[in-house]
Design a protein around this motif. Structure first.
Motif, PDB file in Angstrom:
ATOM      1  N   GLY A 134       0.849  -1.183   0.000  1.00  0.00           N
ATOM      2  CA  GLY A 134       0.000   0.000   0.000  1.00  0.00           C
ATOM      3  C   GLY A 134       0.881   1.228   0.000  1.00  0.00           C
ATOM      4  N   PHE A 135       0.262   2.394   0.125  1.00  0.00           N
ATOM      5  CA  PHE A 135       1.054   3.621   0.216  1.00  0.00           C
ATOM      6  C   PHE A 135       0.260   4.707   0.938  1.00  0.00           C
ATOM      7  N   VAL A 136       0.996   5.553   1.621  1.00  0.00           N
ATOM      8  CA  VAL A 136       0.401   6.684   2.340  1.00  0.00           C
ATOM      9  C   VAL A 136       0.012   7.744   1.314  1.00  0.00           C
ATOM     10  N   PHE A 137      -1.261   8.174   1.329  1.00  0.00           N
ATOM     11  CA  PHE A 137      -1.663   9.226   0.401  1.00  0.00           C
ATOM     12  C   PHE A 137      -2.148  10.483   1.127  1.00  0.00           C
ATOM     13  N   ASP A 138      -2.290  10.389   2.454  1.00  0.00           N
ATOM     14  CA  ASP A 138      -2.642  11.559   3.265  1.00  0.00           C
ATOM     15  C   ASP A 138      -1.865  11.451   4.567  1.00  0.00           C
ATOM     16  N   ALA A 139      -0.727  12.149   4.639  1.00  0.00           N
ATOM     17  CA  ALA A 139       0.156  12.036   5.807  1.00  0.00           C
ATOM     18  C   ALA A 139      -0.467  12.650   7.053  1.00  0.00           C
ATOM     19  N   ALA A 140      -1.185  13.760   6.891  1.00  0.00           N
ATOM     20  CA  ALA A 140      -1.762  14.458   8.042  1.00  0.00           C
ATOM     21  C   ALA A 140      -2.772  13.582   8.780  1.00  0.00           C
ATOM     22  N   ASN A 141      -3.554  12.815   8.057  1.00  0.00           N
ATOM     23  CA  ASN A 141      -4.582  11.971   8.669  1.00  0.00           C
ATOM     24  C   ASN A 141      -4.200  10.497   8.724  1.00  0.00           C
ATOM     25  N   GLY A 142      -3.026  10.170   8.183  1.00  0.00           N
ATOM     26  CA  GLY A 142      -2.542   8.789   8.260  1.00  0.00           C
ATOM     27  C   GLY A 142      -3.277   7.805   7.380  1.00  0.00           C
ATOM     28  N   TYR A 143      -3.843   8.268   6.266  1.00  0.00           N
ATOM     29  CA  TYR A 143      -4.599   7.375   5.386  1.00  0.00           C
ATOM     30  C   TYR A 143      -3.666   6.608   4.437  1.00  0.00           C
ATOM     31  N   VAL A 182      -9.198   1.588   2.303  1.00  0.00           N
ATOM     32  CA  VAL A 182      -8.449   2.644   2.987  1.00  0.00           C
ATOM     33  C   VAL A 182      -8.209   2.218   4.431  1.00  0.00           C
ATOM     34  N   LEU A 183      -6.949   2.245   4.854  1.00  0.00           N
ATOM     35  CA  LEU A 183      -6.561   2.020   6.242  1.00  0.00           C
ATOM     36  C   LEU A 183      -6.129   3.344   6.856  1.00  0.00           C
ATOM     37  N   GLN A 184      -6.096   3.385   8.186  1.00  0.00           N
ATOM     38  CA  GLN A 184      -5.620   4.589   8.873  1.00  0.00           C
ATOM     39  C   GLN A 184      -4.642   4.194   9.974  1.00  0.00           C
ATOM     40  N   ILE A 185      -3.509   4.909  10.025  1.00  0.00           N
ATOM     41  CA  ILE A 185      -2.502   4.685  11.058  1.00  0.00           C
ATOM     42  C   ILE A 185      -2.225   5.998  11.789  1.00  0.00           C
ATOM     43  N   GLN A 186      -1.719   5.883  12.998  1.00  0.00           N
ATOM     44  CA  GLN A 186      -1.364   7.055  13.794  1.00  0.00           C
ATOM     45  C   GLN A 186       0.149   7.080  13.961  1.00  0.00           C
ATOM     46  N   PRO A 287      -6.698   2.949 -12.237  1.00  0.00           N
ATOM     47  CA  PRO A 287      -6.306   4.358 -12.441  1.00  0.00           C
ATOM     48  C   PRO A 287      -6.547   5.200 -11.197  1.00  0.00           C
ATOM     49  N   ILE A 288      -5.610   6.073 -10.892  1.00  0.00           N
ATOM     50  CA  ILE A 288      -5.679   6.845  -9.652  1.00  0.00           C
ATOM     51  C   ILE A 288      -6.851   7.814  -9.628  1.00  0.00           C
ATOM     52  N   ASN A 289      -7.311   8.285 -10.792  1.00  0.00           N
ATOM     53  CA  ASN A 289      -8.468   9.180 -10.798  1.00  0.00           C
ATOM     54  C   ASN A 289      -9.721   8.460 -10.321  1.00  0.00           C
ATOM     55  N   GLN A 290      -9.852   7.190 -10.672  1.00  0.00           N
ATOM     56  CA  GLN A 290     -10.956   6.382 -10.163  1.00  0.00           C
ATOM     57  C   GLN A 290     -10.761   6.107  -8.671  1.00  0.00           C
ATOM     58  N   VAL A 291      -9.529   5.837  -8.282  1.00  0.00           N
ATOM     59  CA  VAL A 291      -9.209   5.544  -6.886  1.00  0.00           C
ATOM     60  C   VAL A 291      -9.571   6.721  -5.979  1.00  0.00           C
ATOM     61  N   ARG A 292      -9.272   7.934  -6.419  1.00  0.00           N
ATOM     62  CA  ARG A 292      -9.528   9.114  -5.585  1.00  0.00           C
ATOM     63  C   ARG A 292     -11.015   9.267  -5.280  1.00  0.00           C
ATOM     64  N   LYS A 293     -11.867   8.997  -6.263  1.00  0.00           N
ATOM     65  CA  LYS A 293     -13.319   9.103  -6.036  1.00  0.00           C
ATOM     66  C   LYS A 293     -13.783   8.092  -4.997  1.00  0.00           C
ATOM     67  N   ILE A 294     -13.284   6.851  -5.137  1.00  0.00           N
ATOM     68  CA  ILE A 294     -13.686   5.798  -4.208  1.00  0.00           C
ATOM     69  C   ILE A 294     -13.139   6.073  -2.806  1.00  0.00           C
ATOM     70  N   ALA A 295     -11.880   6.478  -2.730  1.00  0.00           N
ATOM     71  CA  ALA A 295     -11.260   6.762  -1.427  1.00  0.00           C
ATOM     72  C   ALA A 295     -12.002   7.876  -0.700  1.00  0.00           C
ATOM     73  N   ASP A 296     -12.410   8.889  -1.438  1.00  0.00           N
ATOM     74  CA  ASP A 296     -13.147  10.001  -0.826  1.00  0.00           C
ATOM     75  C   ASP A 296     -14.460   9.517  -0.213  1.00  0.00           C
ATOM     76  N   LYS A 297     -15.162   8.629  -0.925  1.00  0.00           N
ATOM     77  CA  LYS A 297     -16.427   8.095  -0.393  1.00  0.00           C
ATOM     78  C   LYS A 297     -16.187   7.190   0.810  1.00  0.00           C
ATOM     79  N   LEU A 298     -15.128   6.391   0.762  1.00  0.00           N
ATOM     80  CA  LEU A 298     -14.819   5.512   1.892  1.00  0.00           C
ATOM     81  C   LEU A 298     -14.482   6.319   3.142  1.00  0.00           C
ATOM     82  N   ILE A 299     -13.764   7.408   2.964  1.00  0.00           N
ATOM     83  CA  ILE A 299     -13.387   8.239   4.108  1.00  0.00           C
ATOM     84  C   ILE A 299     -14.607   8.956   4.681  1.00  0.00           C
ATOM     85  N   ARG A 300     -15.505   9.413   3.802  1.00  0.00           N
ATOM     86  CA  ARG A 300     -16.673  10.170   4.272  1.00  0.00           C
ATOM     87  C   ARG A 300     -17.777   9.271   4.828  1.00  0.00           C
ATOM     88  N   HIS A 301     -17.966   8.098   4.209  1.00  0.00           N
ATOM     89  CA  HIS A 301     -19.104   7.255   4.598  1.00  0.00           C
ATOM     90  C   HIS A 301     -18.702   5.908   5.187  1.00  0.00           C
TER      91      HIS A 301
END
Length: 407
Positions: A134-143, A182-186, A287-301
């Motif tokens: 996997g890879f970190v895509f949001d360092a501030a929130n640890g996603y 999406v996973l989250q780490i601290q 594709p990352i453009n598809q990934v971003r849409k899905i990740a946003d929904k997973l984080i919000r809902h």
């Protein structure tokens, strides 16, 4: 007779004398021209050779050519090195763990055949269910982004960072229909990957795949090119739009990033086609453009809530298109409408020909499904259609896709 013979001899002698003089002068001229020709050839050859690249001492390629080739190779190597260094700090290894319960006996009663079963007990334990990347895509929130099949079936998830720190992660959400999670780490000091634009990727572009093949070769990077775009109908997930690459992807690489030469993520490594179970030059990435849409929904809902119209469609046949005066790839024929679904409530009927949804032309059933799925439920869309040879516009309020849809 004898005179004639003498006269002949005399005339032959005179002719011989006449011939001897020209032969001597001709020889002198021949020697002169030969010398002159040699000088000319030497001068011309020298001038020509001055313009030629000098050969190396070992008889190999010209020195200038070798130097230019080395410079090109060094430049290419530096580009690969830069891309690898850019993505490396963001790449993580993921271990998925499940809890198990076992019935165990008493070691002291190994050969007692468990008389009266007095010492039998249930023991809880853990086992590794899967290993991926996997890879970190949001360092501030640890996603952390990865594949759904990497985390599926787990109850605990351990994430190992590039700096060797090991952390326990929380599952934010997963989507089986796109194979994303999406996973989250601290943790402090996380480094996020730079997200690129997969719409700008072209076939033939150089790419690097990073990850943890076979669960033990950490921080592995392989190189290849984009072999194809828009791969669908592979049966890997319900929503497919894969980038195909020949960069080596193996078991354990799943969820790792596919990056361009700037080190920007353009896709997530997801699957391979293989007759052996190992790498055979055909890998697929989301594709990352598809990934971003899905990740946003997973984080919000915590899940992906998709829009739904409640219709079954097929593509327009060429003969039907000719009768209507339409291009052969324009429009979708409604084959069925789900009762009390969004399309039914809006008045859409079987045999209607859909031309546009939300102002966008529709050509294939998968295109329509993906288009509608991106909208939030209760969004109102205008649907342009043809019914009975007449064009009209219908307003449809998008519903929520059922959980079991497409499974």
């Amino acid at each position: 007779m004898g005179e004639w013979r003498k006269a002949r001899c005399a005339s032959a002698l005179r002719a011989r004398r006449r011939l001897e003089r020209p032969m001597k002068s001709s020889l002198h001229r021949t020697i002169f021209y030969a010398i002159l020709l040699g000088v000319v050839v030497g001068v011309v050859t020298t001038k020509l050779m001055e313009g030629w690249p000098r050969a190396t001492a070992d008889g190999g390629a010209p020195a200038e050519g070798k130097k230019a080739s080395r410079e090109v190779l060094h430049s290419q190597a530096e580009t690969f090195r830069h891309a690898a260094n850019q993505i490396a700090p963001a790449v993580v290894n993921i271990t998925t763990i499940e809890k198990v319960r076992m019935l165990v006996g008493d070691p002291d009663d190994l050969f007692g055949f468990g008389r009266f079963y007095r010492n039998r007990r249930v023991q809880e334990g853990k086992r590794i269910r899967g290993i991926g990347s996997g890879f970190v895509f949001d360092a501030a929130n640890g996603y952390v982004l990865t594949n759904n099949h990497v985390v599926d079936g787990g109850e605990e998830w351990n994430v190992k960072l590039a700096d060797k720190r090991e952390l326990q992660a929380k599952l934010v959400g997963a989507d089986a229909q796109t194979d994303l999670a999406v996973l989250q780490i601290q943790a402090d000091g996380l480094v996020a990957a730079t997200i690129g634009d997969s719409d700008r990727v072209e076939v033939g572009d150089w790419v690097l795949a990073a990850g943890n093949p076979f669960g033990m070769l950490e921080q592995t990077v392989t190189a290849g090119i984009v072999s194809a775009k828009g791969r669908r109908g592979l049966g890997l997930s319900n929503y497919e739009d894969f980038i195909q690459t020949d960069a080596a992807i193996n078991q354990g690489n799943s969820g790792g990033p596919l990056v361009n030469l700037d080190g920007h993520v353009i896709a997530i490594n997801s699957a391979i086609y293989s007759k052996t179970g190992g790498y055979q030059g055909i890998g697929f990435a989301i594709p990352i453009n598809q990934v971003r849409k899905i990740a946003d929904k997973l984080i919000r809902h915590g899940e992906v809530v998709r829009g739904w119209m409640g219709i079954e469609v097929r593509e327009l046949k060429a003969s039907e298109a000719r009768k209507l005066g339409l291009p052969p790839d324009r429009g979708l024929v409604v084959e069925g409408v789900y009762l009390r679904g969004p399309a039914h409530r809006a008045g859409i009927q079987p045999d209607d020909l859909l031309l546009e949804v939300g102002g966008k032309p529709v050509h294939t059933s998968s295109e329509l499904r993906d288009l509608v799925a991106d909208y939030e439920p209760e969004t109102k869309l205008q649907v342009k259609l043809i019914r009975g040879g007449k064009e009209q516009v219908v307003d449809v309020q998008i519903g929520t896709q059922p959980k079991s849809w497409g499974r």
